[in-house]
Structure formats: structure tokens, C-alpha cells
Design a protein around this motif. Structure first.
Motif, PDB file in Angstrom:
ATOM      1  N   ALA A 264       0.847  -1.213   0.000  1.00  0.00           N
ATOM      2  CA  ALA A 264       0.000   0.000   0.000  1.00  0.00           C
ATOM      3  C   ALA A 264       0.876   1.254   0.000  1.00  0.00           C
ATOM      4  CB  ALA A 264      -0.928  -0.026   1.210  1.00  0.00           C
ATOM      5  N   LYS A 265       1.910   1.233   0.822  1.00  0.00           N
ATOM      6  CA  LYS A 265       2.795   2.398   0.952  1.00  0.00           C
ATOM      7  C   LYS A 265       3.478   2.712  -0.377  1.00  0.00           C
ATOM      8  CE  LYS A 265       6.384   4.005   4.037  1.00  0.00           C
ATOM      9  NZ  LYS A 265       7.452   3.504   4.874  1.00  0.00           N
ATOM     10  N   GLU A 266       3.769   1.661  -1.132  1.00  0.00           N
ATOM     11  CA  GLU A 266       4.449   1.862  -2.415  1.00  0.00           C
ATOM     12  C   GLU A 266       3.467   2.112  -3.552  1.00  0.00           C
ATOM     13  OE1 GLU A 266       7.631  -0.858  -3.177  1.00  0.00           O
ATOM     14  OE2 GLU A 266       8.313  -0.796  -1.096  1.00  0.00           O
ATOM     15  N   GLY A 267       2.183   2.250  -3.186  1.00  0.00           N
ATOM     16  CA  GLY A 267       1.180   2.580  -4.198  1.00  0.00           C
ATOM     17  C   GLY A 267       0.896   1.440  -5.160  1.00  0.00           C
ATOM     18  N   ILE A 268       1.130   0.216  -4.696  1.00  0.00           N
ATOM     19  CA  ILE A 268       0.914  -0.953  -5.563  1.00  0.00           C
ATOM     20  C   ILE A 268      -0.504  -1.475  -5.365  1.00  0.00           C
ATOM     21  CG2 ILE A 268       1.608  -3.360  -5.951  1.00  0.00           C
ATOM     22  CD1 ILE A 268       4.495  -2.466  -5.330  1.00  0.00           C
ATOM     23  N   ASN A 269      -1.226  -1.603  -6.487  1.00  0.00           N
ATOM     24  CA  ASN A 269      -2.611  -2.062  -6.434  1.00  0.00           C
ATOM     25  C   ASN A 269      -2.614  -3.590  -6.374  1.00  0.00           C
ATOM     26  OD1 ASN A 269      -5.360  -2.371  -6.727  1.00  0.00           O
ATOM     27  ND2 ASN A 269      -5.305  -2.087  -8.953  1.00  0.00           N
ATOM     28  N   TYR A 270      -2.942  -4.118  -5.230  1.00  0.00           N
ATOM     29  CA  TYR A 270      -2.836  -5.576  -5.058  1.00  0.00           C
ATOM     30  C   TYR A 270      -4.145  -6.133  -4.524  1.00  0.00           C
ATOM     31  CZ  TYR A 270      -0.126  -9.861  -4.686  1.00  0.00           C
ATOM     32  OH  TYR A 270       0.371 -11.125  -4.892  1.00  0.00           O
ATOM     33  N   LYS A 271      -4.886  -6.775  -5.400  1.00  0.00           N
ATOM     34  CA  LYS A 271      -6.120  -7.454  -4.988  1.00  0.00           C
ATOM     35  C   LYS A 271      -5.989  -8.898  -5.426  1.00  0.00           C
ATOM     36  CE  LYS A 271      -9.016  -3.371  -5.728  1.00  0.00           C
ATOM     37  NZ  LYS A 271      -9.409  -3.026  -4.364  1.00  0.00           N
ATOM     38  N   GLY A 272      -5.606  -9.750  -4.511  1.00  0.00           N
ATOM     39  CA  GLY A 272      -5.418 -11.149  -4.899  1.00  0.00           C
ATOM     40  C   GLY A 272      -4.681 -11.920  -3.818  1.00  0.00           C
ATOM     41  N   PHE A 273      -4.120 -13.033  -4.268  1.00  0.00           N
ATOM     42  CA  PHE A 273      -3.413 -13.912  -3.332  1.00  0.00           C
ATOM     43  C   PHE A 273      -1.950 -13.518  -3.226  1.00  0.00           C
ATOM     44  CE2 PHE A 273      -6.792 -16.714  -5.033  1.00  0.00           C
ATOM     45  CZ  PHE A 273      -7.392 -17.080  -3.840  1.00  0.00           C
ATOM     46  N   ILE A 274      -1.407 -13.673  -2.022  1.00  0.00           N
ATOM     47  CA  ILE A 274       0.045 -13.660  -1.852  1.00  0.00           C
ATOM     48  C   ILE A 274       0.400 -15.004  -1.239  1.00  0.00           C
ATOM     49  CG2 ILE A 274       2.065 -12.467  -0.927  1.00  0.00           C
ATOM     50  CD1 ILE A 274       0.277 -10.096  -0.266  1.00  0.00           C
ATOM     51  N   PHE A 275       1.302 -15.686  -1.888  1.00  0.00           N
ATOM     52  CA  PHE A 275       1.781 -16.983  -1.407  1.00  0.00           C
ATOM     53  C   PHE A 275       3.155 -16.710  -0.844  1.00  0.00           C
ATOM     54  CE2 PHE A 275       3.133 -21.319  -3.558  1.00  0.00           C
ATOM     55  CZ  PHE A 275       4.073 -21.561  -2.587  1.00  0.00           C
ATOM     56  N   ILE A 276       3.305 -16.963   0.460  1.00  0.00           N
ATOM     57  CA  ILE A 276       4.581 -16.695   1.111  1.00  0.00           C
ATOM     58  C   ILE A 276       5.251 -18.037   1.424  1.00  0.00           C
ATOM     59  CG2 ILE A 276       5.735 -15.443   2.974  1.00  0.00           C
ATOM     60  CD1 ILE A 276       3.143 -13.813   3.314  1.00  0.00           C
ATOM     61  N   GLY A 277       6.349 -18.292   0.727  1.00  0.00           N
ATOM     62  CA  GLY A 277       7.145 -19.493   0.995  1.00  0.00           C
ATOM     63  C   GLY A 277       8.041 -19.182   2.170  1.00  0.00           C
ATOM     64  N   LEU A 278       7.916 -19.940   3.247  1.00  0.00           N
ATOM     65  CA  LEU A 278       8.636 -19.621   4.481  1.00  0.00           C
ATOM     66  C   LEU A 278       9.590 -20.723   4.871  1.00  0.00           C
ATOM     67  CD1 LEU A 278       5.728 -18.438   6.813  1.00  0.00           C
ATOM     68  CD2 LEU A 278       7.450 -17.006   5.716  1.00  0.00           C
ATOM     69  N   MET A 279      10.663 -20.327   5.542  1.00  0.00           N
ATOM     70  CA  MET A 279      11.522 -21.297   6.221  1.00  0.00           C
ATOM     71  C   MET A 279      11.336 -21.038   7.714  1.00  0.00           C
ATOM     72  SD  MET A 279      13.656 -23.709   5.342  1.00  0.00           S
ATOM     73  CE  MET A 279      14.673 -23.442   3.911  1.00  0.00           C
ATOM     74  N   ALA A 280      10.986 -22.091   8.452  1.00  0.00           N
ATOM     75  CA  ALA A 280      10.900 -21.978   9.911  1.00  0.00           C
ATOM     76  C   ALA A 280      12.275 -22.365  10.457  1.00  0.00           C
ATOM     77  CB  ALA A 280       9.825 -22.909  10.446  1.00  0.00           C
ATOM     78  N   VAL A 281      12.912 -21.405  11.098  1.00  0.00           N
ATOM     79  CA  VAL A 281      14.289 -21.598  11.555  1.00  0.00           C
ATOM     80  C   VAL A 281      14.293 -21.568  13.077  1.00  0.00           C
ATOM     81  CG1 VAL A 281      16.623 -20.601  11.510  1.00  0.00           C
ATOM     82  CG2 VAL A 281      15.168 -20.458   9.472  1.00  0.00           C
ATOM     83  N   LYS A 282      15.024 -22.512  13.679  1.00  0.00           N
ATOM     84  CA  LYS A 282      15.047 -22.568  15.144  1.00  0.00           C
ATOM     85  C   LYS A 282      15.818 -21.378  15.705  1.00  0.00           C
ATOM     86  CE  LYS A 282      14.823 -26.201  18.471  1.00  0.00           C
ATOM     87  NZ  LYS A 282      14.980 -27.647  18.631  1.00  0.00           N
ATOM     88  N   ALA A 283      15.163 -20.628  16.611  1.00  0.00           N
ATOM     89  CA  ALA A 283      15.807 -19.456  17.217  1.00  0.00           C
ATOM     90  C   ALA A 283      16.564 -19.891  18.465  1.00  0.00           C
ATOM     91  CB  ALA A 283      14.731 -18.432  17.573  1.00  0.00           C
ATOM     92  N   ASP A 284      17.361 -18.948  19.023  1.00  0.00           N
ATOM     93  CA  ASP A 284      18.178 -19.285  20.202  1.00  0.00           C
ATOM     94  C   ASP A 284      17.322 -19.731  21.383  1.00  0.00           C
ATOM     95  OD1 ASP A 284      20.383 -18.693  18.765  1.00  0.00           O
ATOM     96  OD2 ASP A 284      20.599 -16.631  19.526  1.00  0.00           O
ATOM     97  N   ASP A 285      16.106 -19.174  21.481  1.00  0.00           N
ATOM     98  CA  ASP A 285      15.248 -19.549  22.619  1.00  0.00           C
ATOM     99  C   ASP A 285      14.473 -20.848  22.370  1.00  0.00           C
ATOM    100  OD1 ASP A 285      13.303 -18.891  20.802  1.00  0.00           O
ATOM    101  OD2 ASP A 285      12.421 -17.266  21.982  1.00  0.00           O
ATOM    102  N   GLY A 286      14.778 -21.518  21.255  1.00  0.00           N
ATOM    103  CA  GLY A 286      14.149 -22.814  20.993  1.00  0.00           C
ATOM    104  C   GLY A 286      12.846 -22.719  20.210  1.00  0.00           C
TER     105      GLY A 286
END
Ligand code: AMP
Ligand code: GLY
Length: 435
Positions: A264-286
Motif C-alpha cells: 500500500a505504501k508503495e502505491g501498488i494495487n494488489y487485490k489477490g493472493f500472496i503466497f509466502i514461501g517460508l523457512m521456519a528456523v530454530k531461534a536461540d530460545d528454541g
């Protein structure tokens, strides 16, 4: 209303099934569709990259909503084509404009976007032919394995993960100097390797508000134990148990909210899906921390085949709210059960394989959903194979083992010469430990 869905895979069959169940949908068309989509939609022989032809069909058939399945028409600007046409600009097109689609179309754009909005992702630098020497030096600052990504769309093949620095140098040379992936590798992103376990999170956004859809995990390799060549996807499960409330809160706060705000801040017109490919990484606190591996501007395949059957809300109502910028007033109800999808593929896939084999046993499947991918009807109306990934079976159950068992039992009943499927979809999640 009349609705047109673009695409031809099992993802689109799953979407078509859901759309056709909406009380708001009078007639659903799908271009081009497959043998399975004829059960819930009218297949239309249109090239999805031919925007003029699509526009004409939309006008001629009084279509009020167009849902775009794959990324290519989005990256090529179908949303802009509709927005700029006096006859089409009121049609509810579900999918981002071309500048939004750069989140998938350019890895460098996506990385810069994440950096601008403080979204966690692997450290990186981008190189071109002109500064390849700096690229070689950058590689020396990293620990193996080395991750090299062609900047542009390369049919899912543009990411290389290499253990050896000489091999990484050589591949960088091939991509930049020898156009290994054509123009897509004019620029190459080199990034830090993230160790963890991957999952996919899907968001539907109207550009301001969003709904987070169920999480999923896909299985990309052809062989059991995640071995062998990469494929278009051999199965998926939803939800992913380790993506618990605490993890999903981090995903929302650190990734989803800043992504939508950033667009929105960049003025991009986005009406649809966003697919976020994530890596779950173990943090120091476990606990697990999410990092973005990639954005796509569409739903995932084969994740959609396990995510969509869990959506209980009327999807056309959600799409309408998306178009109207009113997603904050819409509700998303999700089936608590687990969905497991197993993909049945042709012998030889993802390399050379045979087409045209008759498929039997489909009528025996009562407890599971079948979504077609590479199928067609022969001259006598019989369903035959017409691709590498042929069809998938999705089952719902209160437990993951239950859903997997139902899908495997159904997969076993569906037969053609040389059909193959993985028996170990979801097994890693049952014995998961992340170190
Ligand atoms: P992409 O096309 O960006 O999704 O990358 C393809 C695959 O490469 C991903 O699904 C991951 O399995 C892997 N991958 C990409 N980037 C990284 C990274 N930084 N660290 C570890 N694995 C990665
Ligand atoms: N399942 C990964 C993708 O759709 O790109």
C-alpha cells in the motif's frame, strides 16, 4: 454472476470446485480447464496469455469476475489490461497488477521490497555480468551450501543450491555470462542458506486488509524421502502442525502485516493472493522464527488442493470483498480437519513420459476428492492421461494419519499403465524435529 477462471491444473480444478459451490455463481467458465473441470464448469478454449481474446469473451458472456490461477498472465499485466479498458475496468479481476506481480517476477525486487519493509529473509546480494567478479568475492564470504537464484521467471528451475564453491562460481558464470536461464538470469541473487523446514502461507488481500488462509506444506521431489528431481509438486498437507498459534502470530506480525502495508505504501494495487514461501528456523530460545524464502502472487500448486477444501466460507463472497476493499468485513471459516493431497503422475515424470493412457477406477472413489491436472477426454469420452502430473486425491480427516491413509487408499484404486505416487507425503511432519 458469471465467473471466468484462468488455468488448467489441479489447482484450478480445486478453485473451480469451490467457486462453483457459491450461491453467487450462476455460471462458471474455465479457460482452458481439463477433463475434470467439466464437472463443475464450462471449459473454454482460450489462450490465457491472449488478453484481447479473454476481454472479448468476458464482454460476450457477461462475466463479472475473473480469477487468475497461474502467475504468467499476472506478470504480463492482465490486471492492468482490464483496469485500462473502458469495457472491462468494472470486472472484478482477482490478481495483482504487474507491479505487484514483480514480487514473484523478480527475485531482486522481492528481496529489495523485504529489505525496505524490514521483513525477515536471508541475507543477499544481486549481481550482473558487469560485476560478476564481486559476485565471486561475495561467494567467498558465505558458508556452503550456496544459494543462486535467477532474478526472473525460469519455470521453477532458476534456483540452484550448491555445496562446492567452485561449482557455485561456475554456475554463476553460466547464469550471467552464458545466459543459462535466458534473460531470467541477467541478474542473479546470491543468498545465505537457511536451515529449517519449509511451509507455505497464503494470504488474500484487498490491498489494505487481509485474511490469512490455512497453512500448508508441499512435497517437491519425485522420490520418497524427498529425493530425486524437482517436480511441480507431488502432494501437500494442510494445516502444518508446527505452524501453531505462536508461530503464526510471528508470521502475521513480522511478515504478512508489513507486506500488505508495504504494498500500500508503495502505491501498488494488489487485490489477490500472496503466497509466502517460508523457512521456519530454530531461534536461540528454541522457538521457531519465520523467514521469507519467496513470494508468489498466486495460490500454490499442490497446496491449493489441500487448502481450498478446508475453506468453509463462500469464496465468491471473499473475492467480492477483495475487489471492493472490504475484506475486513468478510469472514473466513476454516474446516478444523486436516487435508492431505497425493499427486498421481505418469511413469517417467518429471522427465520423458507417455500421454494418452486410459485411466480406470475414478468412479470407485467415494470418500476423497479428485482434482484433475493433466487429463483429457478421448473421442469416446473416456478420461486419458494428458500430462506428467495427472490428477490428485485429497482427503479430509480429524488426524493427519487418517487423511493420509484415505488418500493413499484412494490413490491405489486409480490406475493406468505406469502411474506413480509417493507414499510418504506428510510423514516428515509426523516425526518432526527441527535442529
Ligand atoms: P524458490 O524458487 O525461491 O522457492 O526456491 C526453490 C527452493 O530452494 C525453495 O523451495 C527452497 O527449498 C530452496 N531455497 C531457496 N532459497 C533458500 C535459502 N535461502 N535457504 C535454503 N533453501 C532455499
Ligand atoms: N508449490 C509451490 C508452487 O506452487 O510454486
Amino acid at each position: 454472476m458469471n465467473i471466468l477462471l484462468l488455468g488448467s491444473g489441479a489447482r484450478e480444478h480445486a478453485m473451480a470446485t469451490k467457486i462453483s459451490q457459491s450461491t453467487r455463481c450462476s455460471q462458471l467458465f474455465i479457460a482452458p480447464g481439463n477433463a475434470g473441470t467439466t464437472n463443475c464448469a464450462v471449459n473454454v478454449n482460450l489462450n490465457i496469455d491472449d488478453f484481447d481474446a479473454i476481454g472479448k469473451f468476458v464482454v460476450d458472456n457477461d462475466i463479472s469476475m475473473v480469477v487468475v490461477g497461474p502467475e504468467a498472465p499476472l506478470v504480463a499485466g492482465i490486471a492492468d489490461f482490464f483496469a485500462n479498458s473502458p469495457k472491462l475496468h468494472n470486472v472484478m479481476l482477482i490478481g495483482p497488477s504487474a507491479d505487484g506481480a514483480r514480487l514473484e517476477g523478480s527475485k531482486d525486487f522481492a528481496k529489495q521490497f523485504m529489505q525496505r519493509h524490514n521483513i525477515p529473509t536471508a541475507a543477499y546480494a544481486t549481481f550482473s555480468k558487469q560485476n560478476i567478479k564481486e559476485g565471486f568475492k561475495y561467494l567467498e564470504t558465505l558458508n556452503p551450501p550456496y544459494v543462486l537464484k535467477a532474478d526472473g521467471l525460469a519455470a521453477g528451475k532458476g534456483v540452484l543450491i550448491l555445496n562446492d564453491i567452485d561449482e557455485a562460481r561456475n554456475e554463476l558464470h553460466l547464469m550471467l555470462d552464458e545466459a543459462k536461464f535466458g534473460d531470467a538470469s541477467n541478474n542473479v541473487v546470491i543468498e545465505q542458506f537457511l536451515k529449517g523446514i519449509e511451509l507455505s502461507v497464503f494470504v488474500l488481500t484487498d490491498g489494505k486488509h487481509y485474511k490469512i488462509l490455512p497453512s500448508a506444506k508441499d512435497y517437491k521431489r519425485i522420490g520418497e524421502g524427498d529425493t530425486g528431481l524437482n517436480t511441480g509438486g507431488m502432494g501437500s498437507v494442510s494445516p502444518v502442525a508446527f505452524a501453531d498459534k505462536q508461530f503464526m502470530q510471528k508470521v502475521e506480525q513480522r511478515i504478512v502485516a508489513p507486506t500488505v502495508k508495504g504494498l500500500a505504501k508503495e502505491g501498488i494495487n494488489y487485490k489477490g493472493f500472496i503466497f509466502i514461501g517460508l523457512m521456519a528456523v530454530k531461534a536461540d530460545d528454541g522457538t521457531l522464527d519465520p523467514y521469507v524464502i519467496e513470494y508468489n502472487v498466486r495460490m500454490g500448486d499442490p497446496e491449493t488442493e489441500s487448502v481450498f477444501p478446508r475453506i468453509k466460507s463462500d469464496i465468491v463472497e471473499l473475492f467480492t470483498a477483495t475487489w471492493e476493499g472490504e475484506l475486513n468485513h468478510a469472514s473466513l471459516d476454516v474446516d478444523e480437519r486436516t487435508a492431505a493431497c497425493v499427486m498421481l503422475v505418469a511413469n517417467g515424470y518429471p522427465e520423458k513420459y507417455h500421454k494418452g493412457d486410459p485411466i480406470s477406477g475414478l468412479e470407485e472413489i467415494k470418500e476423497s476428492l479428485i482434482f484433475h491436472a493433466g487429463t483429457k477426454k478421448d473421442d469416446h469420452g473416456a478420461i486419458i492421461t494428458n500430462g506428467g502430473r495427472v490428477l490428485c486425491v485429497t482427503s479430509l480427516d480429524t488426524t493427519l494419519p487418517g487423511a493420509l491413509l484415505k488418500s493413499l487408499q484412494a490413490a491405489d484404486k486409480i490406475k493406468w499403465k505406469g502411474r506413480y505416487y509417493r507414499h510418504d507425503i506428510g510423514q516428515d511432519l509426523l516425526k518432526l524435529s527441527i535442529s
